[in-house]
Structures are given as structure tokens and as C-alpha cells.
Design a protein around this motif. Structure first.
Motif: not given
Length: 442
Positions: A349-357
Motif C-alpha cells: 500500500v502507499e499514499f499518493c503525493d498530496g500535490t496530485v490528489g
């Protein structure tokens, strides 16, 4: 069977490919209406004569033997294609057995003959042949291979380069290796042995470096996580509390908290200075019903931590951890949401970069990657890959994913998947990533 039953079965064959087709911006891969013609039958292959079949078998055999053969799963006919050129940055020597861990780093080596420095790429791989091998290259195109010393007498289960640097001098980049006999060793970026980190007597599951210093964290089969100062080898903390092997873990992105998950189905957050637990999620209830297999974390807008965990129970749990809790349970740490969609064990699992969404991704043994919209807790899209997905990684500052999976002949393959949030269209392209060997993983 009456005509109405036949119509029902035909409609079931053309169900949308996503889990939740009513969710916003979900793309339906296959949705035929009554006026559309069904796909042609697969009976054309029966018309091939014996000679044509033999020719095709020979061609398939050649493709299977060549490592550069990759599959484009977006192609309408699902054909096997060859890349126009080999874009591999670095290729390691052929190894016997499986590759269990691979790490990559860019370092700066002093003294290029003129008093300057040379930037180079280094890659380390550990496997079932009980070796950790360092391969390095430079701008001149030369490649050197070094088998690291003192890495133990069992399979090398983890390798990791440190993420810190001393100002502009990257010579401080360190390499840690871990072994299934409990050996944890530290080398410099040139492969020179520095020291062994004492403590574990059982297999090491994973390694992680602190984001801002030479501190290394290891999860072990002895139910503990161990933390050392890699610069001098001093043991700083032992995080004890789980009743099963510590299967996953990491430092928080700001380095202030240690997270660990276990095969006992629990998840804990620790104060790295005191060694005390600041949050604990136990198996059952609102949390997982099976072993915790993977996790990721990020700092939220309030200075607390969001944690996403995956499990053998095929679910994801989104939790919040309050780092300033005086004792476990007093800080408001709790499970925020449950994500149900995968059919088999979740491996990464991994969170996406906040700059994208506000997205996250999960990979599973069910051969899919699912992109999640965190505010709605719904599936944004699904990527099918044919084989179990063992690792995934968001590309920084982009809506793209790398992933690794096990394919036929044990070739480890990475997929580059582009996720366009504006049109919710999912694409994927594949390229060869690593080696072959029985049961190879990454």
C-alpha cells in the motif's frame, strides 16, 4: 433454459470491470448494450494447420527465452510485444536462485582524477544464494560488481540505502543488509564493510532508514523491532509488544514516530526516544481479522498521522494516530475507514503525493492494483496485471505508479501505470526490471 434466463446470463457476461461502477469518474472497461455486437468467437485458431501451429509454438518459445519480451495489457488483442530498444539503466550479473530485495541510490564519489567528484548510480540485490551484490556505474559507462562481505550465512532478506546526506556531501550514504539468520550489516556506498549491528537472533523481515539521520530500523521474527545508530553500531531501542513476527514498519515521514505491524494482526505506533507505545490497534473488532502485511503513513493537516494498513484478511484500514498521547488509548487514535475490494491478501500500500490528489493505491495477490479516493473511501480505478502484485510505488509529484509482480519463468517485472484523475482513465505499460530465478520476488 428459457429465453429470459439466456438474456440474464448474457448480461452477466458484460458486467462493468470495476467494483463500484456508480462511483464518480469510474471508467467502465466493458459495457455492451443490446445494439452492440458481441466480441468474435475464439474459434479461428482451430483453422490453423499443423505447420502453422508448429511455427507459432517456435516463435512463442523464442519470446519466452528472451528477457526483453513484455506484455502490453492495454493492447486490444493482448499480444506480446518487444520494446524498440533496451532502456535498462543497469544490469546485474545473473544470479542463482531468487532475488528477495533490491535497492538503488545515486551517490557522489570524490576524486575523479582532477580533484572533483563523480556522480554514480549504485544498486544492491540480495537473494537466496546468501549474497548481497553491489553493482555501480558512473558517467563513463563503466560497471563494477562487488559481493559484500559479512552479510550472514542465510538468505539476504532486505537491503536498503540510507536517505540522509551530510549537506552536499553524499559520501555519507550508507547501505544496510539483513539476513534470515538475524545478521544486520552496514557498508558504505562503495561496498566496504563497516560494522555489524548486534541484537536479533532470528530472521529479519525488513529494513528502514530514518529520513534525517543514520538510524536504521529492522523488523524481526522475534516479535520485536530493533533500532540502531549505524554510525557507531549502538543499539538505541528495542520495540517489544507484538506476539508475532514484525511483518512491516517504517519511520513516519517527519521521523518522530515508529510504526510496526505484525502477523499477530496488531499495529502499533512508538515513541522512538522512550520506546513506549503511543497507539495500539489489536486484531479483531474494527481492525483487521488477519495478519498485517503492509503499511504506509503520512502526516495530516493537523499534525497527526494517517496510517493505511493491508492484511491477509483482504481489507485495508485507514487509521489516525495522535502522536502526543500521554498513554495508549488516550490520544484519540482510531480506525477511520474500511476498504473492501480485494479478493486475496494485500501485499503493498502507499499514499499518493498530496500535490496530485488525495489518493492511495493497494496491490494484492489477486493480481490487481486498486486506486482509492480517500475522502469517499471508494475505488477510483482498477489495474489488472495477471500475476500477484508484490510492490508498488507512486512516482513523486505525478499520478503514476511503478509496480512489481511475479511472472512466468519467475521474471520480476515492473509496471508503469499512468492514472489521469481528470478523466479517470487508467493506462499501463510494462518494462523488465530485474532478474530471473525460481520464485523470484522483489
Amino acid at each position: 433454459m428459457n429465453p429470459e434466463e439466456e438474456d440474464t446470463e448474457e448480461e452477466d457476461d458484460y458486467e462493468p470491470a470495476f467494483v463500484d461502477a456508480s462511483a464518480a469518474d469510474v471508467t467502465v472497461h466493458l459495457d455492451l448494450n443490446e445494439t452492440d455486437e458481441p466480441p468474435p468467437p475464439d474459434d479461428d485458431d482451430d483453422d490453423l494447420d499443423e505447420e502453422e501451429e508448429e511455427d507459432l509454438e517456435e516463435e512463442d518459445g523464442v519470446m519466452m527465452e528472451e528477457d526483453v519480451a513484455v506484455e502490453d495489457r492495454d493492447a486490444a488483442d493482448e499480444s506480446v510485444l518487444r520494446p524498440e530498444k533496451d532502456e535498462c539503466e543497469m544490469k546485474m550479473e545473473e544470479r542463482k536462485g531468487s532475488i528477495f530485495a533490491v535497492a538503488w541510490a545515486t551517490t557522489t564519489k570524490r576524486d575523479d582524477g582532477e580533484g572533483g567528484s563523480v556522480e554514480r548510480e549504485v544498486m544492491c540485490a540480495g537473494g537466496s544464494d546468501d549474497r548481497a551484490v553491489l553493482t555501480s556505474t558512473s558517467g563513463g559507462g563503466g560497471v563494477t560488481t562487488t559481493t559484500l562481505e559479512n552479510t550472514g550465512k542465510d538468505s539476504v532478506s532486505a537491503v536498503k540505502f540510507s536517505r540522509h546526506s551530510n549537506g552536499s556531501n553524499n559520501s555519507e550514504v550508507l547501505l544496510a543488509t539483513a539476513n534470515l539468520d538475524g545478521t544486520v550489516s552496514v557498508h558504505d556506498a562503495d561496498g566496504r564493510y563497516l560494522r555489524q549491528l548486534e541484537g536479533p537472533e532470528t530472521g529479519v523481515e525488513w529494513l528502514e532508514w530514518h529520513p534525517n539521520g543514520p538510524i536504521v530500523l529492522a523488523g524481526c521474527e522475534d516479535f520485536c523491532a530493533w533500532m540502531w545508530n549505524a554510525s557507531d553500531g549502538n543499539l538505541m531501542q528495542v520495540f517489544a509488544g507484538h506476539s508475532g513476527s514484525v511483518s512491516c514498519g517504517q519511520f513516519s515521514k517527519d521521523g518522530k514516530v515508529v510504526f510496526t505491524g505484525s502477523f499477530d494482526g496488531s499495529f502499533r505506533a512508538w515513541n522512538p526516544r522512550s520506546g513506549m507505545a503511543i497507539a495500539a490497534f489489536q486484531k479483531g473488532g474494527l481492525f483487521h481479522d488477519g495478519p498485517v502485511t503492509c503499511m504506509d503513513s503520512k502526516v495530516d493537516d493537523n499534525g497527526n498521522y494517517l496510517v493505511l494498513t493491508g492484511s491477509e484478511d483482504c481489507t485495508l484500514k485507514l487509521s489516525t494516530v495522535h502522536a502526543n498521547a500521554a498513554d495508549v488509548g488516550a490520544g484519540g487514535s482510531k480506525v477511520l475507514g474500511n476498504f473492501f475490494a480485494h479478493e486475496k491478501c494485500i501485499e503493498c500500500v502507499e499514499f499518493c503525493d498530496g500535490t496530485v490528489g488525495n489518493y492511495a493505491a493497494s496491490g494484492s495477490v489477486d493480481a490487481t492494483i486498486r486506486v482509492w479516493d480517500l475522502p469517499t473511501q471508494k475505488v477510483r480505478g482498477v489495474l489488472g496485471h495477471g500475476k500477484a502484485v508484490s510492490q508498488l510505488k507512486w512516482v513523486p509529484n505525478s499520478a503514476m505508479l511503478y509496480r512489481c509482480a511475479r511472472f512466468r519463468f519467475s521474471k520480476v517485472v515492473c509496471a508503469l501505470a499512468s492514472f489521469f484523475s481528470s478523466s479517470s482513465k487508467l493506462l499501463s505499460r510494462f518494462f523488465l526490471f530485474a532478474t530471473k530465478g525460481p520464485g523470484a520476488t522483489s
